[in-house]
Write a protein that holds these residues in place. Structure first.
Motif, mmCIF file in Angstrom:
data_model
loop_
_atom_site.group_PDB
_atom_site.id
_atom_site.type_symbol
_atom_site.label_atom_id
_atom_site.label_comp_id
_atom_site.label_asym_id
_atom_site.label_seq_id
_atom_site.Cartn_x
_atom_site.Cartn_y
_atom_site.Cartn_z
ATOM 1 N N ASN A 1 0.748 -1.209 -0.103
ATOM 2 C CA ASN A 1 -0.072 -0.012 -0.128
ATOM 3 C C ASN A 1 0.920 1.340 0.093
ATOM 4 O O ASN A 1 1.957 1.113 0.558
ATOM 5 N N PRO B 1 -8.491 11.856 4.860
ATOM 6 C CA PRO B 1 -8.642 10.516 4.636
ATOM 7 C C PRO B 1 -8.971 10.522 2.869
ATOM 8 O O PRO B 1 -8.369 9.677 2.314
ATOM 9 N N GLU B 2 -10.026 11.386 2.654
ATOM 10 C CA GLU B 2 -10.498 11.385 1.189
ATOM 11 C C GLU B 2 -9.437 11.642 0.243
ATOM 12 O O GLU B 2 -9.228 10.968 -0.937
ATOM 13 N N GLN B 3 -8.526 12.630 0.641
ATOM 14 C CA GLN B 3 -7.650 12.959 -0.332
ATOM 15 C C GLN B 3 -6.660 11.794 -0.410
ATOM 16 O O GLN B 3 -5.846 11.700 -1.506
ATOM 17 N N VAL B 4 -6.117 11.346 0.742
ATOM 18 C CA VAL B 4 -5.138 10.124 0.519
ATOM 19 C C VAL B 4 -5.809 8.987 -0.029
ATOM 20 O O VAL B 4 -4.893 8.458 -0.907
ATOM 21 N N GLN B 5 -6.929 8.745 0.044
ATOM 22 C CA GLN B 5 -7.498 7.543 -0.748
ATOM 23 C C GLN B 5 -7.435 7.950 -2.273
ATOM 24 O O GLN B 5 -7.292 7.068 -3.228
ATOM 25 N N GLU B 6 -7.527 9.276 -2.602
ATOM 26 C CA GLU B 6 -7.617 9.582 -4.060
ATOM 27 C C GLU B 6 -6.409 9.449 -4.731
ATOM 28 O O GLU B 6 -6.231 8.789 -5.752
ATOM 29 N N TRP B 7 -5.382 9.824 -3.884
ATOM 30 C CA TRP B 7 -3.896 9.654 -4.424
ATOM 31 C C TRP B 7 -3.411 8.338 -4.383
ATOM 32 O O TRP B 7 -2.905 7.730 -5.165
ATOM 33 N N ALA B 8 -3.978 7.373 -3.493
ATOM 34 C CA ALA B 8 -3.684 5.962 -3.554
ATOM 35 C C ALA B 8 -4.409 5.380 -4.685
ATOM 36 O O ALA B 8 -3.664 4.708 -5.510
ATOM 37 N N LYS B 9 -5.462 5.811 -5.179
ATOM 38 C CA LYS B 9 -6.229 5.407 -6.502
ATOM 39 C C LYS B 9 -5.548 5.709 -7.649
ATOM 40 O O LYS B 9 -5.495 5.010 -8.728
ATOM 41 N N GLN C 1 -5.314 4.271 8.130
ATOM 42 C CA GLN C 1 -6.409 3.684 7.715
ATOM 43 C C GLN C 1 -7.015 3.939 6.243
ATOM 44 O O GLN C 1 -7.270 3.107 5.416
ATOM 45 N N ALA C 2 -7.108 5.238 5.941
ATOM 46 C CA ALA C 2 -7.480 5.572 4.663
ATOM 47 C C ALA C 2 -6.431 4.859 3.586
ATOM 48 O O ALA C 2 -6.934 4.637 2.503
#
Length: 265
Positions: free
Chosen positions: A17, A217-225, A264-265
């Motif tokens: 991850n 967390p939403e920004q973190v998830q978007e960058w991961a995506k 967690q995100a």
């Protein structure tokens, strides 16, 4: 024994991850509390610790980090104390440590001496926020001689030609400036930054980590995506320190909870 650069590379290889790079200003609000903040960030899931060396003219930083720099300098933080802080952290923790600093502080100490002292203290990588690529040779050379990763920055205004040159010298990871302007929390993720991420990753196998403006967390998830290898979060952490000045326990609690949510995100 692995060099500082190799230790950063190992952390990226060992994790499927995206990594979380957590920033705080060294010595903010005081030495003891800062050491406990760093320990808490690592314990709460930060994969890499980024420490800002306080500076009187931090041109890349917004007001939150500027105020933290002032608090840290007022409490006695300087280059020698920064290396003491890293050594104290290293006594019981192997989490990679990256220093974010400005050129004058290295020049004042002596570039080669700075990197040698950093390596001896346990620093893994150094980012210099105000050195253009064309003037980076003395710094990258000294970094490599000391086994430290010379972490380079790219931004949405960096040309294709300069991206190619920058990634040829980068090691550890590449710091992608995700927004125009200075550090500080923003909302959303800019399309230009996502495009930059894809252009940089097409040119190198060195991990790419967006920073500047990431706080949720939403920004973190978007960058991961979108394929980021790591995300860097700074001002939002420093804000939590500022909000609880005078209560070290509350600072540690707030920072730890925030890091866990991001991880967690």
């Amino acid at each position: 024994m692995k060099t500082g650069k190799e230790q950063i590379e190992t952390v990226f290889i060992a994790n499927k991850n995206p990594l979380l790079v957590a920033f705080t200003v060294a010595g903010d609000p005081d030495y003891e509390t800062s050491l406990n903040i760093i320990r808490e960030m690592a314990a709460s899931g930060a994969d890499i610790i980024e420490l800002g060396l306080p500076f009187s003219d931090p041109v890349a930083d917004g007001p939150v980090i500027q105020c933290a720099d002032i608090r840290a300098m007022d409490a006695g933080m300087n280059t020698d104390r920064l290396f003491d802080l890293v050594r104290d952290f290293r006594a019981d923790n192997e989490t990679p440590v990256v220093i974010l600093t400005y050129a004058n502080l290295l020049i004042r100490r002596g570039i080669s001496r700075f990197y040698a002292d950093a390596a001896a203290a346990g620093v893994n990588g150094v980012v210099i926020a105000d050195v253009p690529f064309e003037e980076s040779d003395p710094f990258t050379r000294a970094a490599k001689e000391s086994g430290i990763a010379p972490i380079m920055m790219v931004s949405p205004t960096t040309t294709e030609e300069r991206i190619t040159e920058i990634v040829s010298k980068a090691a550890g990871f590449i710091y992608l400036v995700a927004v125009m302007g200075v550090t500080g929390a923003r909302t959303g993720v800019e399309h230009s930054a996502i495009d930059l991420l894809k252009r940089v990753k097409a040119k190198t196998s060195v991990p790419v980590a967006p920073g500047f403006g990431i706080s949720t967390p939403e920004q973190v998830q978007e960058w991961a995506k979108q394929g980021a290898d790591a995300v860097i979060v700074g001002s939002a952490i420093v804000r939590r320190i500022e909000e609880h000045i005078g209560d070290p326990h509350a600072i540690i609690t707030a920072v730890g909870e925030y890091i866990r949510n991001l991880k967690q995100a």
